[in-house]
Design an enzyme around this catalytic site. Structure first.
Site, mmCIF file in Angstrom:
data_model
loop_
_atom_site.group_PDB
_atom_site.id
_atom_site.type_symbol
_atom_site.label_atom_id
_atom_site.label_comp_id
_atom_site.label_asym_id
_atom_site.label_seq_id
_atom_site.Cartn_x
_atom_site.Cartn_y
_atom_site.Cartn_z
ATOM 1 N N LYS A 104 24.079 -15.314 -29.994
ATOM 2 C CA LYS A 104 25.463 -15.601 -29.612
ATOM 3 C C LYS A 104 25.499 -17.001 -29.032
ATOM 4 O O LYS A 104 24.863 -17.283 -28.043
ATOM 5 C CB LYS A 104 25.943 -14.608 -28.553
ATOM 6 C CG LYS A 104 26.262 -13.267 -29.123
ATOM 7 C CD LYS A 104 27.051 -12.438 -28.160
ATOM 8 C CE LYS A 104 26.195 -11.938 -27.029
ATOM 9 N NZ LYS A 104 26.926 -11.126 -26.074
ATOM 10 N N ASP A 118 18.180 -13.149 -29.210
ATOM 11 C CA ASP A 118 19.303 -14.084 -29.077
ATOM 12 C C ASP A 118 18.911 -15.509 -29.449
ATOM 13 O O ASP A 118 17.733 -15.821 -29.555
ATOM 14 C CB ASP A 118 19.748 -14.129 -27.604
ATOM 15 C CG ASP A 118 20.565 -12.923 -27.225
ATOM 16 O OD1 ASP A 118 20.990 -12.187 -28.112
ATOM 17 O OD2 ASP A 118 20.762 -12.742 -26.016
ATOM 18 N N MET A 149 26.874 -21.734 -18.270
ATOM 19 C CA MET A 149 27.904 -21.769 -19.321
ATOM 20 C C MET A 149 29.128 -22.577 -18.900
ATOM 21 O O MET A 149 30.258 -22.223 -19.240
ATOM 22 C CB MET A 149 28.355 -20.332 -19.676
ATOM 23 C CG MET A 149 27.271 -19.534 -20.353
ATOM 24 S SD MET A 149 27.701 -17.797 -20.552
ATOM 25 C CE MET A 149 27.311 -17.142 -18.948
HETATM 26 N N1 SAH Z 1 20.236 -14.667 -18.996
HETATM 27 C C1 SAH Z 1 20.147 -16.119 -19.019
HETATM 28 C C2 SAH Z 1 21.516 -16.760 -19.023
HETATM 29 C C3 SAH Z 1 22.329 -16.468 -20.265
HETATM 30 S S1 SAH Z 1 23.889 -17.256 -20.256
HETATM 31 C C4 SAH Z 1 19.314 -16.576 -17.819
HETATM 32 O O1 SAH Z 1 18.980 -15.782 -16.936
HETATM 33 O O2 SAH Z 1 18.960 -17.762 -17.779
HETATM 34 C C5 SAH Z 1 23.524 -18.724 -21.171
HETATM 35 C C6 SAH Z 1 23.585 -19.935 -20.258
HETATM 36 O O3 SAH Z 1 22.379 -20.035 -19.511
HETATM 37 C C7 SAH Z 1 23.691 -21.265 -20.969
HETATM 38 O O4 SAH Z 1 25.020 -21.540 -21.346
HETATM 39 C C8 SAH Z 1 23.211 -22.210 -19.899
HETATM 40 O O5 SAH Z 1 24.194 -22.425 -18.936
HETATM 41 C C9 SAH Z 1 22.108 -21.385 -19.254
HETATM 42 N N2 SAH Z 1 20.778 -21.706 -19.798
HETATM 43 C C10 SAH Z 1 19.935 -20.861 -20.415
HETATM 44 N N3 SAH Z 1 18.784 -21.484 -20.734
HETATM 45 C C11 SAH Z 1 18.912 -22.754 -20.305
HETATM 46 C C12 SAH Z 1 18.073 -23.901 -20.324
HETATM 47 N N4 SAH Z 1 16.841 -23.870 -20.853
HETATM 48 N N5 SAH Z 1 18.537 -25.050 -19.781
HETATM 49 C C13 SAH Z 1 19.753 -25.094 -19.216
HETATM 50 N N6 SAH Z 1 20.584 -24.059 -19.169
HETATM 51 C C14 SAH Z 1 20.182 -22.900 -19.701
#
Ligand code: SAH
Length: 267
Positions: A60, A38, A173
């Site tokens: 995505k 991703d 998100m």
């Molecule tokens: N599976 C991932 C989340 C995927 S949804 C997890 O466990 O972290 C994607 C969302 O995750 C983004 O829109 C944001 O809100 C958050 N996100 C992922 N990486 C991030 C980062 N390094 N800093 C801030 N938000 C993050």
């Protein structure tokens, strides 16, 4: 544990800092034959993929889907049937807003061999690197992870549950809906002075933390020009960032030695 040479691995790549990848994830990635990944998976983690392995980007981003979820699931089934070490690499933890459950269900339905490797979710990474403990005896006895983005683009959260006292709410998100989220929280009784923060690029060298309260956060984020990926944190723990931050003053090493060690040990 030995690595199964005929398996689809659903692997969490962690929140950004490649040193936060688990050892198990690294051990699997370095022997991968195919990696399906991703947009949230960083280049330092991708650098572990062996040169001979096939890389398939299915990234995505909000509103810009390279492959539909159904097609991704179908692709994994196809690759799983062919055999070998197939890695499905996702940012953070695959079972937290990662749709990992759907992808694994498709493999399970076909009777294909799979394993799941957890990752550090963005909220945990953010908490550690921004100095915002998710729970704290003096502030929050529980923590909610919610998504601010629904399939149809609307925000439909259980607002009454989100405004309860003595808890921390982390919204994934949610940055596109920040204004509406703060407005709804206040309309449902959350005091306007409740501390709140937005953390962009958590755990990465370009991490940014914007602090305020539910009333001021939207304006401050607009002024700061924040952009995804970002988390919204609501609750009094957000104010602890002022004293518990250790990360923003760090000198960032250009090289990630830990990962190099893992990679060279396996080549
Ligand atoms: N599976 C991932 C989340 C995927 S949804 C997890 O466990 O972290 C994607 C969302 O995750 C983004 O829109 C944001 O809100 C958050 N996100 C992922 N990486 C991030 C980062 N390094 N800093 C801030 N938000 C993050």
């Amino acid at each position: 544990m030995d690595i199964d040479k005929n398996c689809v691995y659903l692997v969490g790549a962690g929140p950004g800092d490649p040193d936060l990848l688990t050892l198990k994830a690294a051990r699997i990635i370095v022997v991968a034959e195919v990696v399906v990944y991703d947009h949230l998976v960083g280049n330092d983690v991708l650098a572990l993929i062996p040169p001979r392995a096939r890389r398939i980007y299915v990234g995505k981003e909000a509103g810009n889907h390279t492959l539909s979820q159904e097609k991704i699931s179908r692709l994994l089934v196809e690759l799983g049937r062919k055999g070998g070490v197939v890695v499905r690499l996702k940012g953070g933890d695959p079972y937290i807003f990662g749709r990992g459950g759907e992808e694994i269900a498709a493999l399970a339905e076909e009777g294909l061999n799979f394993q799941v490797v957890p990752g550090i979710t963005a909220a945990s990474g953010m908490a550690a690197y921004a100095g915002i403990p998710l729970t704290h005896r003096d502030h929050a006895q529980s923590c909610l992870f919610v998504t601010g983005h629904l399939k149809d683009g609307s925000i439909d959260l259980d607002w009454d549950a989100l405004v309860r006292p003595r808890q921390t709410v982390v919204i994934y998100m949610g940055i596109g809906g920040l204004e509406e989220i703060c407005r709804q929280l206040m309309a449902h009784g959350l005091p306007a002075a409740t501390p709140a923060a937005v953390i962009c690029n958590a755990t990465l060298s370009n991490q940014r933390v914007v602090r305020g309260d539910v009333d001021t956060l939207t304006r401050r984020c607009r002024e700061a020009g924040v952009a995804p990926p970002a988390l919204i944190v609501i609750g009094s723990v957000a104010a602890l960032a002022d004293s518990l931050d250790w990360f923003s003053s760090q000198q960032m090493p250009r090289e990630k030695y830990a990962l190099k060690m893992v990679a060279s040990g396996n080549s």
